[in-house]
Design a protein around this motif. Structure first.
Motif, PDB file in Angstrom:
ATOM      1  N   TRP A  72       0.840  -1.197   0.000  1.00 35.59           N
ATOM      2  CA  TRP A  72       0.000   0.000   0.000  1.00 35.59           C
ATOM      3  C   TRP A  72       0.876   1.248   0.000  1.00 35.59           C
ATOM      4  O   TRP A  72       1.587   1.512   0.959  1.00 35.59           O
ATOM      5  N   GLY A  77      -1.777   5.933  -2.783  1.00 36.63           N
ATOM      6  CA  GLY A  77      -2.904   5.043  -3.073  1.00 36.63           C
ATOM      7  C   GLY A  77      -3.942   5.088  -1.960  1.00 36.63           C
ATOM      8  O   GLY A  77      -5.153   5.130  -2.223  1.00 36.63           O
ATOM      9  N   VAL A  80       1.725  -6.786  -5.783  1.00 36.76           N
ATOM     10  CA  VAL A  80       0.827  -5.771  -6.346  1.00 36.76           C
ATOM     11  C   VAL A  80       0.966  -4.499  -5.528  1.00 36.76           C
ATOM     12  O   VAL A  80       0.779  -4.521  -4.305  1.00 36.76           O
ATOM     13  N   GLU A  81       1.302  -3.421  -6.190  1.00 40.70           N
ATOM     14  CA  GLU A  81       1.472  -2.135  -5.515  1.00 40.70           C
ATOM     15  C   GLU A  81       0.223  -1.284  -5.731  1.00 40.70           C
ATOM     16  O   GLU A  81      -0.154  -0.995  -6.871  1.00 40.70           O
ATOM     17  N   VAL A  82      -0.404  -0.902  -4.611  1.00 45.37           N
ATOM     18  CA  VAL A  82      -1.616  -0.082  -4.684  1.00 45.37           C
ATOM     19  C   VAL A  82      -1.198   1.380  -4.637  1.00 45.37           C
ATOM     20  O   VAL A  82      -0.972   1.954  -3.574  1.00 45.37           O
ATOM     21  N   THR A  83      -1.068   1.974  -5.795  1.00 43.99           N
ATOM     22  CA  THR A  83      -0.693   3.381  -5.931  1.00 43.99           C
ATOM     23  C   THR A  83      -1.929   4.194  -6.321  1.00 43.99           C
ATOM     24  O   THR A  83      -3.016   3.639  -6.540  1.00 43.99           O
ATOM     25  N   ASP A 100      -2.403   5.657  -9.133  1.00 43.46           N
ATOM     26  CA  ASP A 100      -2.773   5.237 -10.490  1.00 43.46           C
ATOM     27  C   ASP A 100      -3.578   3.951 -10.470  1.00 43.46           C
ATOM     28  O   ASP A 100      -4.549   3.784 -11.228  1.00 43.46           O
ATOM     29  N   TYR A 101      -3.168   3.012  -9.609  1.00 49.52           N
ATOM     30  CA  TYR A 101      -3.881   1.735  -9.499  1.00 49.52           C
ATOM     31  C   TYR A 101      -5.330   1.987  -9.051  1.00 49.52           C
ATOM     32  O   TYR A 101      -6.273   1.386  -9.580  1.00 49.52           O
ATOM     33  N   SER A 109      -7.396   4.065 -11.840  1.00 51.77           N
ATOM     34  CA  SER A 109      -7.683   3.280 -13.045  1.00 51.77           C
ATOM     35  C   SER A 109      -8.842   2.311 -12.833  1.00 51.77           C
ATOM     36  O   SER A 109      -9.538   1.936 -13.779  1.00 51.77           O
ATOM     37  N   ARG A 110      -9.075   1.914 -11.604  1.00 54.85           N
ATOM     38  CA  ARG A 110     -10.133   0.933 -11.325  1.00 54.85           C
ATOM     39  C   ARG A 110     -11.407   1.549 -10.744  1.00 54.85           C
ATOM     40  O   ARG A 110     -12.482   0.957 -10.861  1.00 54.85           O
TER      41      ARG A 110
END
Length: 453
Positions: free
Chosen positions: A378, A382, A428-431, A433-434, A437-438
């Protein structure tokens, strides 16, 4: 008995689980400490000191229930949560308000039994091990002479303790389910049925004991793995060592002196001026008048004896969007002298909720995915993006407080949670952008967000 926390210590403990809302934490901590202070008094004055009940005012999802529940856990108080609106669901009859106290005594008994079982746990574990060894090595398989039987038994004991027998299965005798009055259609909550039933008075025939004597609760055999069998046998041995008469007496005393009742949605039974004359007003005022004697102090019959409610602490809660605490009947208002307003949650609070509590949501999802060999990282930006989205959606739709984070996180990680077993070894890196994007497009579409987020 409740633990001797000071108010400052209690607030510190609550801070580990709940972000912010310091005024509410202080109020409940003082109320609990005053109970401890009352117990230090002697003479007639001790009986005259009554708890100062509390109303927590604030929107859903800001921590009202969690504050009361965590507080009860910390000080080991019997705790029940009831929704005031439940008493009006079925028209003007509703549920018997005295069932609140009967539920409190049941919660108290469960708490007392857990504590008494913990006191005999070591002895119960030893006895359970012996019983399990009897199942693993029956007497006819232990050989002829006593010395050989002892050697075989001790060899199995060592294997059991080392976990070498965990894959084996044994048949364990379990107590059958004892039919309750409700199973046979007797009485029910508030129905005034057979004495001793869930909603009936506490006196009269104890139907549970009657059914047991008639053989209604018959033992049954269950095939279990050795570790599960050992746990079951330990629980049975602990239960057998509990003095149930003493437990019942202790439970009644604990409910009377340490019980906490959380009355949720109390605003739903308040009657504002704009509601005056509408259908249901009589019902809501009737519920308030029914609650009044329970809150101010009365004696309730339960299957474990009479319970006085004079020193039970009542914590009420409600959003009070359409009504005010002053819309409650004056007598009930007077029984809740302490009123605390909880603050709505903003971006900063959401960030802290995601990261700080001992069981923070980010920690939960990290641990869950770690079981599949997926590492979740995390990033601060993010987390900030999630907090901002939660605030925006709450502002545009219905404000459901921190519960919005649950919805957002499930949508954010839905694909990862589905594909987790196939992504072992991935990080999985929750940034920001992540997250955007979702979720960003979904959150911006007001029509969709109302349905999905």
């Amino acid at each position: 008995m409740s633990l001797d926390f000071t108010p400052r210590e209690l607030v510190g403990e609550l801070d580990k689980f709940i972000v912010g809302q310091r005024e509410a934490k202080r109020a409940v901590s003082i109320a609990v400490r005053n109970r401890w202070r009352r117990k230090q008094l002697t003479g007639a004055l001790k009986d005259e000191v009554h708890p100062k009940n509390i109303i927590l005012i604030g929107p859903t999802g800001v921590g009202k229930t969690e504050i009361a529940r965590r507080l009860a856990q910390l000080v080991r108080s019997p705790f029940v949560k009831v929704e005031a609106s439940k008493f009006t669901e079925v028209g003007y009859v509703g549920r018997d308000v005295e069932s609140i106290i009967r539920d409190l005594v049941e919660a108290s008994l469960a708490l007392v039994k857990r504590e008494m079982a913990a006191d005999v746990r070591v002895e119960a574990e030893r006895a359970a091990e012996e019983k399990l060894l009897d199942l693993l090595v029956p007497p006819d398989e232990q050989g002829g002479d006593a010395e050989r039987r002892t050697r075989t038994r001790e060899r199995f004991r060592g294997m059991l303790r080392e976990g070498k027998l965990d894959a084996r299965e044994v048949e364990v005798s379990t107590r059958g389910q004892t039919p309750t009055p409700a199973m046979f259609g007797f009485g029910g909550p508030g129905a005034g049925g057979i004495p001793g039933g869930p909603g009936g008075p506490g006196g009269g025939v104890d139907l549970r004991q009657l059914f047991e004597r008639l053989g209604a609760a018959k033992p049954a055999l269950k095939t279990l793995k050795v570790p599960d069998a050992l746990r079951l046998l330990t629980d049975q041995e602990a239960e057998a060592r509990i003095d149930h008469e003493k437990a019942s007496a202790r439970a009644v005393d604990r409910a009377e002196s340490d019980g906490i009742v959380f009355l949720d949605e109390i605003d739903k039974i308040a009657v504002g001026q704009e509601q005056a004359g509408r259908q249901g007003e009589v019902s809501r005022q009737g519920v308030q008048r029914d609650l009044l004697p329970v809150v101010e102090g009365t004696t309730v019959q339960t299957r474990y004896g009479t319970v006085k409610t004079d020193h039970v602490l009542f914590v009420a809660a409600g959003a009070f969007h359409l009504a005010k605490p002053s819309d409650l009947i004056p007598e009930l208002q007077g029984r809740f002298p302490i009123r605390v307003e909880l603050q709505p949650l903003g971006t900063e609070e959401f960030k802290r909720i995601l990261l700080e509590p001992e069981a923070a949501l980010t920690k939960q999802y990290t641990a869950l995915l770690a079981t599949e060999g997926v590492e979740l990282s995390w990033h601060p930006d993010g987390v900030a993006a999630l907090a901002e989205l939660a605030r925006e959606v709450n502002d545009r739709t219905q404000d459901i407080g921190a519960r919005r984070l649950h919805t957002l996180l499930e949508k954010l990680l839905e694909e990862l949670l589905f594909e987790g077993p196939d992504r072992r070894g991935h990080t999985v890196e929750v940034t920001r952008d992540y997250v955007t994007s979702r979720l960003d497009e979904l959150a911006r579409d007001e029509d969709l967000s109302r349905f999905i987020l």
